[in-house]
Design an enzyme around this catalytic site. Structure first.
Site, mmCIF file in Angstrom:
data_model
loop_
_atom_site.group_PDB
_atom_site.id
_atom_site.type_symbol
_atom_site.label_atom_id
_atom_site.label_comp_id
_atom_site.label_asym_id
_atom_site.label_seq_id
_atom_site.Cartn_x
_atom_site.Cartn_y
_atom_site.Cartn_z
ATOM 1 N N ASN A 38 46.151 23.826 40.721
ATOM 2 C CA ASN A 38 47.259 23.757 41.664
ATOM 3 C C ASN A 38 48.018 22.440 41.561
ATOM 4 O O ASN A 38 49.220 22.387 41.845
ATOM 5 C CB ASN A 38 46.748 23.966 43.098
ATOM 6 C CG ASN A 38 46.385 25.417 43.353
ATOM 7 O OD1 ASN A 38 47.163 26.325 43.075
ATOM 8 N ND2 ASN A 38 45.184 25.651 43.853
ATOM 9 N N GLY A 88 44.513 27.762 47.062
ATOM 10 C CA GLY A 88 45.578 26.798 47.317
ATOM 11 C C GLY A 88 45.156 25.356 47.240
ATOM 12 O O GLY A 88 46.004 24.463 47.267
ATOM 13 N N ASP A 119 50.178 38.707 38.943
ATOM 14 C CA ASP A 119 50.789 37.383 39.002
ATOM 15 C C ASP A 119 50.618 36.604 37.701
ATOM 16 O O ASP A 119 51.229 35.548 37.517
ATOM 17 C CB ASP A 119 50.256 36.567 40.185
ATOM 18 C CG ASP A 119 48.769 36.221 40.091
ATOM 19 O OD1 ASP A 119 48.153 36.441 39.023
ATOM 20 O OD2 ASP A 119 48.214 35.727 41.096
ATOM 21 N N HIS A 158 45.889 34.751 38.035
ATOM 22 C CA HIS A 158 44.517 34.984 38.480
ATOM 23 C C HIS A 158 43.884 36.154 37.723
ATOM 24 O O HIS A 158 44.528 37.180 37.522
ATOM 25 C CB HIS A 158 44.475 35.285 39.980
ATOM 26 C CG HIS A 158 44.948 34.149 40.820
ATOM 27 N ND1 HIS A 158 46.266 34.012 41.192
ATOM 28 C CD2 HIS A 158 44.283 33.098 41.352
ATOM 29 C CE1 HIS A 158 46.395 32.916 41.925
ATOM 30 N NE2 HIS A 158 45.203 32.344 42.041
ATOM 31 N N SER A 170 41.412 28.947 44.144
ATOM 32 C CA SER A 170 41.460 30.405 44.202
ATOM 33 C C SER A 170 40.713 31.079 43.060
ATOM 34 O O SER A 170 40.267 32.219 43.188
ATOM 35 C CB SER A 170 42.916 30.888 44.207
ATOM 36 O OG SER A 170 43.613 30.405 43.063
#
Length: 242
Positions: free
Chosen positions: A131, A100, A212, A215, A63
Site C-alpha cells: 500500500n 489498507g 481488481d 488481489h 489485505s
C-alpha cells in the site's frame, strides 16, 4: 528481477487505478471494501490459548494476508495452516492482516498485536509495503518503518519471515530500485526468511487474480501457499534447532 518486472504490465495498470482511489481515501478505508471480515488486533488477541504442542505463526500484514475478496477459510493464513498440517506440522496461523494498512499503520499496531497474544509466536510473517507503493510513499519511509518492525520482533526474540513486494513498472526506475531492495536488505540484516515477491507467478495470470488485478483469488492464494509453505516449515525447524 528485471525480467519479472517486465511481466507486470497488468499490475501496473491496476496500480494506476488504485493510486487514484487511494488519493481520496483514509489509510484504512480499503478495509471497508473487503468482502471478508479482516482480522484486527483484538480478533487476534481474543483467540484461545494454543496447545503446547502447536506452533504459533502470526501473519502480520495488509489485505494480501487479511483475505480481501475471499472467504475467511480461503485466506492466505487459513490455507497456510492447512498446508502445514498436511506436512505433519501442527500449527495455528493467526490472521493479523488488516486491509489498507501501510507500513506505518502496521508499525503502530504491532506492539498491541503481539502483547495481545497468549504466548510468544514461533514465527511472525510480515507482508507490508504494497500500500505504500500504491500511494507513492517514499521508499525511505517504508524501509524505516519495516526496519523498526524487524527491530521490535528481534528485541522480543521472535523469528521473522518477510514476504516481499515489487514496485509496479509505472512507478519508475528510481522508485523501483529503492523500493525493491528493501526486503532482501532487511532479510539479510535480521536473518529473516525471505520470499521475495508475494504475488510471484500469480499476478501475471488473470485466472489467479480477482477482477481488481491486485488481489489473488482463492486459486491464486492456493498457489502462493504451495510455494511459501516449504519456507515456513523450514523456518519452524530452524527455530527448533535454536
Amino acid at each position: 528481477m528485471t525480467s519479472l518486472i517486465r511481466k507486470l504490465a497488468p499490475y501496473a495498470g491496476a496500480v494506476l487505478l488504485l493510486q487514484g482511489l487511494s488519493a481520496c481515501s483514509g489509510e484504512n478505508d480499503a478495509a471497508n471494501q473487503s468482502l471478508a471480515t479482516p482480522s484486527t488486533p483484538s480478533a487476534v488477541a481474543s483467540a484461545g490459548a494454543e496447545k503446547a504442542d502447536r506452533r504459533l505463526v502470526v501473519a502480520f500484514g495488509d489485505s494480501l494476508y487479511a483475505g480481501y475478496g475471499v472467504l475467511p477459510q480461503e485466506s492466505f493464513p487459513a490455507q497456510l495452516e492447512k498446508a502445514l498440517a498436511a506436512r505433519g506440522i501442527a500449527a495455528s496461523v493467526r490472521n493479523a492482516g488488516v486491509s489498507g494498512d501501510t507500513s506505518s499503520a502496521g508499525l503502530r499496531r504491532l506492539a498491541f498485536t503481539l502483547d495481545g497474544l497468549d504466548r510468544k509466536p514461533d514465527l511472525v510473517m510480515v507482508n507490508l509495503g504494497g500500500n505504500d507503493m500504491l500511494r507513492g510513499i517514499d521508499p525511505a519511509e517504508t524501509r524505516a518503518n519495516l526496519t523498526t518492525i524487524c527491530e521490535e520482533l528481534k528485541k522480543r526474540g521472535i523469528p521473522i519471515m518477510l514476504t516481499g513486494m515489487i514496485a509496479a513498472p509505472n512507478m519508475g526506475r528510481d522508485y523501483a530500485d529503492a523500493f525493491n531492495a528493501i526486503y532482501a536488505d532487511l532479510a539479510k540484516r535480521y536473518d529473516a526468511v525471505l520470499y521475495p515477491f508475494f504475488l510471484d507467478q500469480v499476478v501475471t495470470d488473470p485466472t489467479l487474480m480477482l477482477p481488481d488485478r491486485i488481489h489473488p483469488n482463492p486459486q491464486g492464494l492456493e498457489k502462493i501457499v504451495g510455494r511459501v509453505t516449504p519456507l515456513v516449515a523450514d523456518a519452524l525447524k530452524r527455530d527448533d534447532a535454536n
